[in-house]
Structures are given as C-alpha cells and as structure tokens.
Write an enzyme that holds these catalytic residues in place. Structure first.
Site, mmCIF file in Angstrom:
data_model
loop_
_atom_site.group_PDB
_atom_site.id
_atom_site.type_symbol
_atom_site.label_atom_id
_atom_site.label_comp_id
_atom_site.label_asym_id
_atom_site.label_seq_id
_atom_site.Cartn_x
_atom_site.Cartn_y
_atom_site.Cartn_z
ATOM 1 N N GLU A 120 0.820 -1.198 -0.151
ATOM 2 C CA GLU A 120 0.049 -0.129 -0.080
ATOM 3 C C GLU A 120 0.883 1.244 -0.220
ATOM 4 O O GLU A 120 2.063 1.481 0.521
ATOM 5 C CB GLU A 120 -1.075 0.032 1.429
ATOM 6 C CG GLU A 120 -1.810 -1.045 1.144
ATOM 7 C CD GLU A 120 -2.878 -1.063 2.267
ATOM 8 O OE1 GLU A 120 -4.133 -1.334 1.743
ATOM 9 O OE2 GLU A 120 -2.707 -0.879 3.375
ATOM 10 N N CYS A 133 3.534 8.752 0.877
ATOM 11 C CA CYS A 133 4.154 7.581 1.917
ATOM 12 C C CYS A 133 4.309 6.093 1.182
ATOM 13 O O CYS A 133 3.237 5.765 0.779
ATOM 14 C CB CYS A 133 3.065 7.607 3.138
ATOM 15 S SG CYS A 133 3.480 6.567 4.390
ATOM 16 N N CYS A 140 6.781 -6.908 7.517
ATOM 17 C CA CYS A 140 7.654 -6.257 8.132
ATOM 18 C C CYS A 140 8.409 -7.585 8.971
ATOM 19 O O CYS A 140 7.483 -8.455 9.572
ATOM 20 C CB CYS A 140 7.424 -5.133 8.983
ATOM 21 S SG CYS A 140 8.621 -4.343 9.945
ATOM 22 N N CYS A 144 6.108 -4.293 16.134
ATOM 23 C CA CYS A 144 5.589 -3.586 17.129
ATOM 24 C C CYS A 144 4.363 -3.642 17.215
ATOM 25 O O CYS A 144 3.521 -4.062 16.541
ATOM 26 C CB CYS A 144 5.810 -1.993 16.386
ATOM 27 S SG CYS A 144 7.456 -1.825 16.042
ATOM 28 N N CYS A 147 1.276 -1.903 15.746
ATOM 29 C CA CYS A 147 1.046 -1.418 14.549
ATOM 30 C C CYS A 147 0.522 -2.857 13.475
ATOM 31 O O CYS A 147 0.875 -3.983 13.671
ATOM 32 C CB CYS A 147 2.694 -1.583 13.755
ATOM 33 S SG CYS A 147 3.038 -1.228 12.149
ATOM 34 N N CYS A 388 -1.194 6.129 9.646
ATOM 35 C CA CYS A 388 0.029 5.613 10.057
ATOM 36 C C CYS A 388 -0.358 4.426 10.722
ATOM 37 O O CYS A 388 -1.109 4.407 11.555
ATOM 38 C CB CYS A 388 0.783 6.363 11.206
ATOM 39 S SG CYS A 388 1.218 7.862 10.667
#
Ligand code: SAH
Ligand code: SF4
Length: 412
Positions: A120, A133, A140, A144, A147, A388
């Site tokens: 994305e 962005c 990943c 975290c 997230c 975010c």
C-alpha cells in the site's frame, strides 16, 4: 486461490522464458552498463543512459516508442531487451479528507511464476504540500505491538525499482508528469505554490516519507538507491530535505543513512523507558534507547535547520502520562529535534486505544513548553485504513518448499 492450484498451473505452463529486466531503479552507471551489455557502444551507452533517465524520471515514459530523440533501431533493441516496469493498480481509494490510498501489485520479471506481491502507498494532500508515504517491504520482520503492518510477516524486500515504481505510478495518477491531468474525483491535490510558496513547486507530490509498510533500514541498499534516484537533479529532483526516512531504530544503519543518502531522519521512539519500549518496539531489546539516541546525536548533517523528527504514538494509559512527557523532553535535550505526537490509529484486532484528546493536549502542552512547536499529527485517511500504522496487504510468505517447486518449474 490455493497454492496447490497455482503449482499445478505452473507445471502445466512450463517452460517459461525468464522476463526482460526493468530499467527502473538502476543507478546511472548500472543503466549505462545494461545498455553496453545489450550491445550498445560505451560512449553511446552513456549518452543513451542520460536520455533514458530523462524519459523515465522527468517525463514518466512507460514505452520506448515515445522516446523520439532515440533512433528507431535503438528503440527496437531497447524494447526487445528491457521493460519499463510499473506496478499494477489493484485498487485506489479516496478518503473523505482527500487522502488517497493505492494497493499496488508487483510481479518479479525474473520469476514470473512466483505469486505477485502487494503493498500500500498513501498520498496525503495538504494546502502547501503533497506527501507520498512509500513502502519499503512487503510486511515487516519487526512486530511492534501497536502496528498493523507488524502483524504481517515479511514476505520480501522491495527492489529499488519497486520502491520508485510507487512514486512513478502515484505521479502518473496525480497528473504530475508533463501533459498529465489532475484527478477529478474529489481527492484534493495541493494548490500550485506560485511565487509565494517555497521553491515555487507546483507538483502534486512535493515530499516523500518512507513510512509505509516495512522497516526501510532492513532493506538499506534498495531504499538508498531509490532515494538517490528520486532526489537526482537530472530526474525527479526531489530535495533531500523533503524526503524523510522513518526507522524503528536500526542503530548501525543510522550513520550510513545520513552519510550516503543524506535524507531527513525520523525515529519511532514511542516510549521513554526501555522496559516499555521493549514491548512496544521490540527492536529496542537489541538497540536500547541510549544507543539509539547516541546514534541520533551523531547523525551526519544534523543541525537546527535539519532536525530529527521523533515520532510518539499516543496510547491510552500506556505511554501518555505527564511524567512520560517530561522524560521525553529530558531525553531529547541537546538533540536538534522535532516531536510528532501521533494519535494511535486503531485497526481490526488491536488491544490498544488512542489517548483521550485532553490527555494528548496536556502531553503536547508539556512538550510545547519545552520549545517544540505544533506537535500533534492529525490522523489522515482513517476511513480507508490509510493512516499511520494501518497499512497491511494480503500477500503471504510462501514456504521454502512452495518457492522451490515454483522456481523448479521455471528452470525446466
Ligand atoms: N518501519 C518504520 C516506518 C513505517 S511506520 C518505522 O517503524 O519507523 C511509520 C510510523 O507509523 C512509525 O512511527 C510507526 O511507529 C507509526 N505507527 C505504526 N502503527 C501505528 C498506529 N497504529 N497508529 C499510529 N502510528 C503508528
Ligand atoms: Fe515494522 Fe515500523 Fe510497523 Fe514496527 S512500526 S512493525 S518497524 S512497519
């Protein structure tokens, strides 16, 4: 569709020729080398490389036939040997606040049977700027806890061409190349800056943030090449001061980022004590707060005009007390810094909540009084899960057996 079905299809379709390599994402010398390898003489290759650079990054060409200053025979050779790869658009959503989110799909031209991957990319228009962005990885490796991307295992790193492909495709959709037209579907694009605005930049995309999916410093070489190309003065010419790379804190890569890439740095701090940061940003167990801040103090090019941004997500009852705010200010003393307070953006399945607005205000007050200006980031595009930490794609990692089976089918 199940993997088993994909495998059956793969075997039925062999042998498959390997694809032509893409020219997008090659550094200038690599581009010239690719041309010599295709049979173009060295001197001519250098000249053609500059022409191609202009076509790819200034004009946004996707087709060799458009390259009218290159002779017909050379254009045909180029078209037989290379491609100009861009991602496929799977979806494009426009938020009620004008934020735009794309789901892009990439196929590996060298391994066409492997399932494509998806990432994305988000465009955030504001009155005086337009920020793209960009994602650096599919998924990943880090986890975290607040997230959404962290719940998706790393599928793979994106190549430099795929990182740039997001920028090229977004520019195309926003009408940012010569002769392009702005979209007419309710999404905002910033007004041209004219003489009053900084740098007189009238482009839809004026800033890039490496804050999409993935940890950019775990894909250092590809991110470096992509950002050096995006900021190259003969191409897209985005100022390095308008490119920000955000890291969760991969300490050994921080100094090289400043020295070799020279872009602005953002640090996902989110906690002021190691015991809490170990939970929120688990990479902290490897590189704790002190080591991280020491690396920040030594960031090449750091000055009051080139500050580091510290991102701090506001989690209700977790990291949002007055004592946390005071400790944050104490920790950052002496580092030219900006603080970005990010209201937590919820996603399906999370246990965290966003701090109440009076708590955020109180926290911001303490930070403001210490001399840091306007620190609360307004969430953008929450209605389309574009804010975010809300990004995630459906791409899944194949097991080694599945990959081998697919690659074996190609090798036949
Ligand atoms: N991996 C890099 C860059 C991508 S994340 C990094 O961690 O810095 C971009 C920013 O969004 C980071 O500061 C990240 O911590 C923050 N973020 C992640 N999830 C979030 C959420 N749910 N709400 C608000 N911010 C979030
Ligand atoms: Fe990865 Fe950044 Fe999300 Fe952490 S915050 S899981 S490093 S994308």
């Amino acid at each position: 569709m199940s993997i088993a079905l994909d495998l059956d299809q793969a075997v039925a379709r062999r042998p498959i020729p390997k694809g032509r390599p893409s020219l997008v994402g090659l550094m200038k010398p690599e581009l010239a080398q690719a041309l010599t390898a295709a049979g173009i003489g060295e001197k001519e290759a250098r000249m053609r490389a500059s022409q191609l650079w202009n076509w790819l990054y200034v004009n946004g060409a996707t087709d060799f036939t458009a390259m009218t200053n290159i002779g017909k025979a050379t254009r045909a050779l180029l078209a037989d040997t290379f491609v100009i790869d861009r991602p496929e658009i799977v979806s494009e959503q426009v938020s009620s606040d004008g934020t735009r989110k794309w789901l892009f799909r990439f196929r590996d031209p060298q391994a066409p049977l492997l399932p494509p991957v998806e990432v994305e990319t988000v465009y955030i228009p504001e009155e005086d700027r337009g920020t793209l962005c960009v994602s650096s990885q599919v998924g990943c490796t880090l986890t975290c806890t607040f997230c959404h991307t962290g719940t998706q295992k790393l599928v793979r790193n994106l190549t430099a061409g795929e990182i740039l492909g997001q920028v090229l495709m977004a520019r195309e959709r926003l009408g940012d190349f010569p002769g392009g037209t702005r979209p007419d579907d309710g999404g905002l694009v910033p007004a041209p800056r004219g003489s009053g605005g900084s740098e007189g930049d009238s482009r839809a995309i004026t800033n890039i943030v490496m804050m999409g999916m993935g940890e950019p410093l775990y894909n250092y070489d590809n991110v470096k090449n992509a950002l050096l190309i995006a900021s190259d003065g003969d191409g897209m010419s985005l100022s390095k001061r308008r490119i920000t790379l955000s890291t969760s804190g991969v300490v050994p890569q921080i100094e090289p980022t400043g020295r070799e890439i020279g872009v602005m740095l953002a640090i996902s701090l989110h906690a002021v004590r190691d015991d809490l940061r170990d939970v929120l940003v688990p990479i902290n167990k490897k590189w704790p707060i002190k080591e991280l801040l020491d690396a920040c103090r030594n960031y090449p090019g750091l000055s009051n005009a080139r500050r580091i941004t510290f991102e701090y997500v506001m989690l209700d009852g977790i990291n949002d007390s007055d004592a946390d705010a005071r400790e944050l200010v104490r920790l950052l003393a002496g580092i030219p810094a900006k603080i970005n307070l990010i209201p937590f953006n919820p996603w399906p399945g999370t246990n965290y909540g966003c701090s109440k607005s009076d708590r955020i205000e109180r926290f911001a007050d303490i930070v403001n009084r210490a001399g840091y200006a306007s620190p609360v980031r307004t969430p953008r595009g929450r209605d389309i899960l574009a804010a975010c930490g809300q990004l995630k794609s459906e791409s899944e990692r194949l097991s080694k057996k599945e990959r081998d089976a697919l690659e074996g089918a190609i090798a036949f």
